[in-house]
Design a protein around this motif. Structure first.
Motif, mmCIF file in Angstrom:
data_model
loop_
_atom_site.group_PDB
_atom_site.id
_atom_site.type_symbol
_atom_site.label_atom_id
_atom_site.label_comp_id
_atom_site.label_asym_id
_atom_site.label_seq_id
_atom_site.Cartn_x
_atom_site.Cartn_y
_atom_site.Cartn_z
ATOM 1 N N LEU A 1 -10.755 0.394 0.661
ATOM 2 C CA LEU A 1 -10.404 1.794 0.911
ATOM 3 C C LEU A 1 -11.315 2.951 0.484
ATOM 4 O O LEU A 1 -11.854 2.681 -0.646
ATOM 5 N N GLU B 1 -6.867 5.416 6.321
ATOM 6 C CA GLU B 1 -6.845 4.732 5.036
ATOM 7 C C GLU B 1 -5.928 3.302 5.497
ATOM 8 O O GLU B 1 -6.231 1.967 5.266
ATOM 9 N N THR C 1 -3.813 5.178 -2.443
ATOM 10 C CA THR C 1 -5.009 5.996 -1.908
ATOM 11 C C THR C 1 -4.236 7.286 -1.743
ATOM 12 O O THR C 1 -3.095 7.379 -1.519
ATOM 13 N N LYS D 1 -1.946 -1.315 -3.913
ATOM 14 C CA LYS D 1 -2.966 -0.232 -3.556
ATOM 15 C C LYS D 1 -2.337 1.209 -3.564
ATOM 16 O O LYS D 1 -1.514 1.313 -2.909
ATOM 17 N N ALA E 1 -0.127 5.080 0.842
ATOM 18 C CA ALA E 1 -1.018 6.116 1.176
ATOM 19 C C ALA E 1 -0.510 7.519 1.045
ATOM 20 O O ALA E 1 0.344 7.817 1.877
ATOM 21 N N ARG F 1 -7.883 0.968 7.620
ATOM 22 C CA ARG F 1 -8.827 0.401 6.840
ATOM 23 C C ARG F 1 -8.128 -0.797 5.963
ATOM 24 O O ARG F 1 -8.817 -2.026 5.959
ATOM 25 N N PHE F 2 -7.021 -0.547 5.450
ATOM 26 C CA PHE F 2 -6.427 -1.632 4.703
ATOM 27 C C PHE F 2 -6.086 -2.750 5.471
ATOM 28 O O PHE F 2 -6.363 -4.016 5.367
ATOM 29 N N LEU G 1 0.928 -1.435 0.084
ATOM 30 C CA LEU G 1 0.090 0.082 -0.163
ATOM 31 C C LEU G 1 0.956 1.288 0.148
ATOM 32 O O LEU G 1 1.892 1.283 0.729
ATOM 33 N N ALA H 1 -9.290 5.127 -2.902
ATOM 34 C CA ALA H 1 -8.332 4.190 -3.710
ATOM 35 C C ALA H 1 -8.387 4.859 -5.128
ATOM 36 O O ALA H 1 -9.198 5.307 -5.592
#
Length: 337
Positions: free
Chosen positions: A324, A314, A104, A102, A82, A317-318, A80, A327
């Protein structure tokens, strides 16, 4: 190491102050292993190689070094990114998206102060607050300001034209609802029915420029939107109308804008320019009908904490396996700022 490795990458200092205060860093440390409380400023020194080797979650921000294949080769467990700021362009490369990482961002958090600034600009422009202020302080009497109160100014029943139903444009529309404005919207991606749901009337760009008392720009800066507001569009504006730009300077043909402003026919509230800082001789600094600010509509000072909070939310949440909220996909980059 307890939990996933979390690393930070951004330019420390004035721009990122308040984004990740100690309480947010403590919260991150409770979600995983915060590998270093000091952000990485580049990805090619020994500290970066050591930190990235254990990184599964990377939090980036303003001034972060570009993350592409260079990061993937070092952070082989990266899952991820972020971004604790707005646009990821120039920060997160296509390679990150293509690797299935991912991504975000916190553009929604940055939209809040921009929309608030725009609302204030609309209300002040409609009431010609800046001109009242200038005359009053220059004259130190009310000989010029008393007659102005009889003019067709103020905000009751005015038409506000919003260009772009971006996240900021939509927030501005929402903030305008308690006031007695007519709101028209130009956004070629929306139908008349979708505009109505937002509380606006769908409008083509020429009509919007012609009927609006105040025009506010909220379109993304893309090749297709460069200089979309040119001399021909500016010529459509009513005498006495106001133009507000809190989006990007490149959306306006600034030579045409300055030529129009020099006539005194319209007013402008300008927070962004192209280039970002105008030349010292630019008329933007001197024209009496321009209220110029140094790109402060977005998050400044304590408002920046929203960016960090959104990024940390975020991450949480991930880690909980939840979707997300903000995202981004590679396809999104073609239509966002």
């Amino acid at each position: 190491m307890t939990g996933p490795g979390i690393a930070l990458a951004m330019q420390p200092g004035q721009r990122t102050e308040h984004v990740l205060p100690d309480q947010l860093l403590d919260r991150l440390a409770g979600l995983g292993t915060l590998l270093d409380r000091q952000p990485l400023e580049n990805f090619d020194d020994e500290r970066a190689r050591r930190v990235l080797a254990d990184t599964e979650i990377l939090i980036t921000g303003w001034g972060a070094p570009f993350a592409g294949e260079n990061v993937l080769s070092l952070a082989k467990g990266l899952k991820l990114v972020a971004h604790a700021a707005g646009t990821v362009k120039g920060i997160v490369g296509e390679e990150i998206f293509n690797a299935g990482v991912k991504v975000t961002h916190a553009a929604e958090a940055n939209a809040v102060p921009v929309a608030e600034f725009t609302l204030a600009a609309i209300l002040f422009a409609g009431k010609q607050v800046f001109r009242f202020r200038d005359f009053y302080t220059a004259d130190r009497d009310r000989d010029r300001t008393y007659p102005m109160q009889r003019l067709a100014i103020g905000n009751y029943g005015r038409t506000v034209g919003i260009i772009g139903a971006s996240r900021i444009g939509r927030r501005v529309i929402e903030l305008l609802k308690p006031f007695e404005f007519k709101i028209v919207l130009f956004d070629p991606t929306l139908s008349a029915a979708e505009c109505a749901v937002l509380g606006t009337e769908k409008c083509d760009l020429d009509t919007l420029m012609r009927i609006s008392d105040i025009v506010s720009l909220h379109a993304p800066s893309l090749p297709s939107t460069r200089h979309m507001i040119d001399a021909a569009k500016l010529a459509l504006m009513k005498d006495g109308a106001a133009l507000i730009n809190t989006a990007r300077g490149a959306i306006l043909d600034e030579a045409a804008l300055l030529a129009t402003l020099a006539t005194g026919r319209i007013d402008a509230v300008i927070d962004v320019t192209d280039p970002e800082v105008p030349e010292k001789a630019s008329p933007f600094y001197d024209l009496p009908n321009v209220f110029l600010t140094p790109h402060i509509a977005g998050a400044v000072g304590l408002e920046r904490a929203r960016l960090g909070e959104m990024a940390v939310d975020e991450v949480e949440r991930f880690l909980k396996g939840q979707p997300l909220r903000y995202a981004l996909t590679l396809a999104d980059l073609d239509r966002v700022a």
